[in-house]
Design an enzyme around this catalytic site. Structure first.
Site, PDB file in Angstrom:
ATOM      1  N   ASP A   1       2.595  -9.742   3.028  1.00 30.50           N
ATOM      2  CA  ASP A   1       2.573 -10.221   1.641  1.00 30.50           C
ATOM      3  C   ASP A   1       3.413 -11.490   1.445  1.00 30.50           C
ATOM      4  OD1 ASP A   1       0.934  -8.123   0.909  1.00 30.50           O
ATOM      5  OD2 ASP A   1       2.601  -6.814   0.347  1.00 30.50           O
TER       6      ASP A   1
ATOM      7  N   LYS B   1       7.314  -2.004  -4.666  1.00 28.47           N
ATOM      8  CA  LYS B   1       5.998  -1.582  -5.169  1.00 28.47           C
ATOM      9  C   LYS B   1       5.428  -0.463  -4.304  1.00 28.47           C
ATOM     10  CE  LYS B   1       2.468  -4.677  -5.083  1.00 28.47           C
ATOM     11  NZ  LYS B   1       1.351  -4.047  -4.348  1.00 28.47           N
TER      12      LYS B   1
HETATM   13  C1  S3P Z   1       0.856  -1.850   0.924  1.00 26.40           C
HETATM   14  C2  S3P Z   1       0.434  -2.251   2.143  1.00 26.40           C
HETATM   15  C3  S3P Z   1      -0.020  -3.618   2.439  1.00 26.40           C
HETATM   16  C4  S3P Z   1       0.426  -4.617   1.397  1.00 26.40           C
HETATM   17  C5  S3P Z   1       0.261  -4.117   0.009  1.00 26.40           C
HETATM   18  C6  S3P Z   1       0.985  -2.800  -0.198  1.00 26.40           C
HETATM   19  C7  S3P Z   1       1.220  -0.430   0.733  1.00 26.40           C
HETATM   20  O1  S3P Z   1      -1.424  -3.608   2.506  1.00 26.40           O
HETATM   21  O2  S3P Z   1      -0.282  -5.830   1.548  1.00 26.40           O
HETATM   22  O3  S3P Z   1       0.781  -5.067  -0.911  1.00 26.40           O
HETATM   23  O4  S3P Z   1       1.895  -0.104  -0.253  1.00 26.40           O
HETATM   24  O5  S3P Z   1       0.838   0.391   1.574  1.00 26.40           O
HETATM   25  P1  S3P Z   1      -2.144  -3.186   3.876  1.00 26.40           P
HETATM   26  O6  S3P Z   1      -1.420  -2.007   4.372  1.00 26.40           O
HETATM   27  O7  S3P Z   1      -3.558  -2.844   3.553  1.00 26.40           O
HETATM   28  O8  S3P Z   1      -2.009  -4.378   4.755  1.00 26.40           O
END
Ligand code: S3P
Length: 435
Positions: A322, A23
């Site tokens: 996550d 993702k």
């Molecule tokens: C993500 C970073 C994470 C993660 C999210 C996706 C990203 O969040 O929890 O599902 O793609 O940069 P944080 O960086 O805010 O912890």
């Protein structure tokens, strides 16, 4: 949609599964393709609700993004670093925090253009000042409810100036927003994190031609010098380790299980789950390690076996942020009490994941003590089938499905459709793997 789970008494899990594209990498490939010169071709892009939100926002700003369908390459026709048009409507980021936070960074520097970002009920409750405050240090103007913390957010694009920013939390979303803003700022920008978060932005932007260096102990400082032209690339998106996590835990806790998860991204800033499963004594093998378009990839084989409790502290959280919900399920099946601390970030994800997991797994008989920054989970507990609810959170939905796999009796999962945010075929894969 309520879904009946765990009705096939004593069924195990067997076979091979290919999880959908990562993702985080999918969002970035769309965004960087949009601001590059020329066409970007993306293979393996995650065809799920969150990346669709990013694509819809980009289309509203004049970027041609081809249809996003499973197993079809996606083409993005770049408009260049400053080519995004002012949209004549609100940009809807749906459930996606990554879309909203990265857009804030990308759009804050688009001089003379005005943008409004919103999202669903969950996203409109999530804190955005963590991006807005450091962007303001670069000269950005962002307004919204609660002093600019809550969407809908209005951005008045301006010429930004480079600076040195220390982020208060280790967040790849915050870091990436600042990096995107820095690409067209006046002068270089350095972003310093307390602990390194996932580094997909740094890897991919460099491949697109950005002038970006990473330094300091623990790779916590990123410096961007504006001026370089980004060029469209061929991007291959590996499978998402955060989606693989459900199969890894399901395979480790379900008696008789034997699963192979193919084509999983193994970027070291994401592999905390493997360290914890190793700490638990899980039977996991990494096969066929390779490098795909700048990201390490491998296949993972997992089988059932006895598990020990784990301890997860603040340093490890960014590498598995996550995966805590599904690790809470694993902890119920281990010997001893598992502990998570330094995880207050979980309270501001799609839901308050500490509270939601304690509540929902608790309904299945789990013994979880919740703290401000974590939880203690008693192992050796036989989970019971129950009526549970994803509370609209995709990772909660899939974690509860894993719990239902080892519960005695049937479980009914409400709002199971939440899984489509990151893994639309999860329920099909689960049915196919149930042996
Ligand atoms: C993500 C970073 C994470 C993660 C999210 C996706 C990203 O969040 O929890 O599902 O793609 O940069 P944080 O960086 O805010 O912890």
């Amino acid at each position: 949609m309520p879904l009946a789970l765990g009705t096939t008494a004593g069924c195990s899990l067997r076979g091979t599964v290919r999880v959908p594209g990562d993702k985080s990498i999918s969002h970035r490939a769309l965004l960087f393709g949009a601001i590059a010169e020329g066409t970007t071709r993306i293979e393996g892009l995650l065809p799920a609700e969150d990346p669709l939100s990013t694509a819809a926002c980009l289309r509203a700003m004049g970027v041609a993004v081809s249809a996003i369908e499973a197993d079809q390459p996606v083409l993005v026709k770049g408009v260049g670093l400053d080519g995004l048009q002012e949209p004549n409507t609100v940009l809807d980021c749906g459930n996606s925090g990554t879309t909203m936070r990265l857009m804030l960074g990308l759009l804050a520097g688009r001089q003379g253009r005005h943008f409004v970002l919103t999202g669903d009920d969950s996203l409109r409750r999530r804190p955005m000042r963590r991006v807005g405050d450091p962007l303001a240090e670069m000269g950005a103007t962002i307004a919204g409810r609660s002093g600019g913390n809550l969407a809908p957010l209005a951005i008045q694009g301006r010429q930004l100036r480079g600076t040195t920013v220390r982020t208060p939390v280790a967040s790849a979303q915050v870091k990436s927003a600042l990096i995107l803003a820095a690409l067209t700022a006046e002068g270089p920008t350095s972003v310093i994190e307390p602990v390194q978060s996932r580094d997909h932005t740094e890897r991919m932007l460099r491949a697109f031609g950005a002038d970006l260096s990473v330094g300091s102990a623990g790779d916590t400082e990123v410096t961007i010098t504006p001026g370089a032209t980004l060029r469209g690339q061929d991007v291959v998106v590996p499978g998402d380790i955060s989606s693989a996590a459900f199969w890894l835990v399901a395979g480790a806790i379900t008696p008789g299980a034997e699963l192979t998860v193919e084509n999983v991204g193994l970027n070291p800033s994401r592999t905390g789950i493997l360290d914890v499963l190793e700490q638990m004594g899980a039977r996991i093998e990494v096969l066929n390690r390779r490098d795909v378009a700048g990201e390490p990839v491998g296949d993972l084989r997992v089988s059932h076996g006895p598990l020990q409790a784990f301890t997860i502290g603040a340093e490890l959280i960014p590498r598995l942020v996550d995966e805590i919900p599904v690790l809470a399920v694993a902890a119920c099946c281990a010997e001893g009490t598992s502990r998570v601390s330094g995880a207050e970030e979980l309270r501001v994800k799609e839901t308050d994941r500490l509270a939601v997991m304690a509540r929902q797994l608790g309904a299945m008989g789990a013994r979880i003590e919740e703290f401000a920054d974590g939880m203690a989970i008693q192992g050796g507990v036989q989970l019971q089938g129950a009526e549970v609810d994803s509370e609209t959170d995709h990772r909660v939905a899939m974690s509860l499905a894993v719990a239902a796999q080892v519960a005695s009796g049937a479980t009914t999962l409400h709002r199971s459709e939440a899984a489509a945010v990151s893994y639309p075929r999860f329920w099909d894969d689960l049915q196919r793997l149930q042996a």
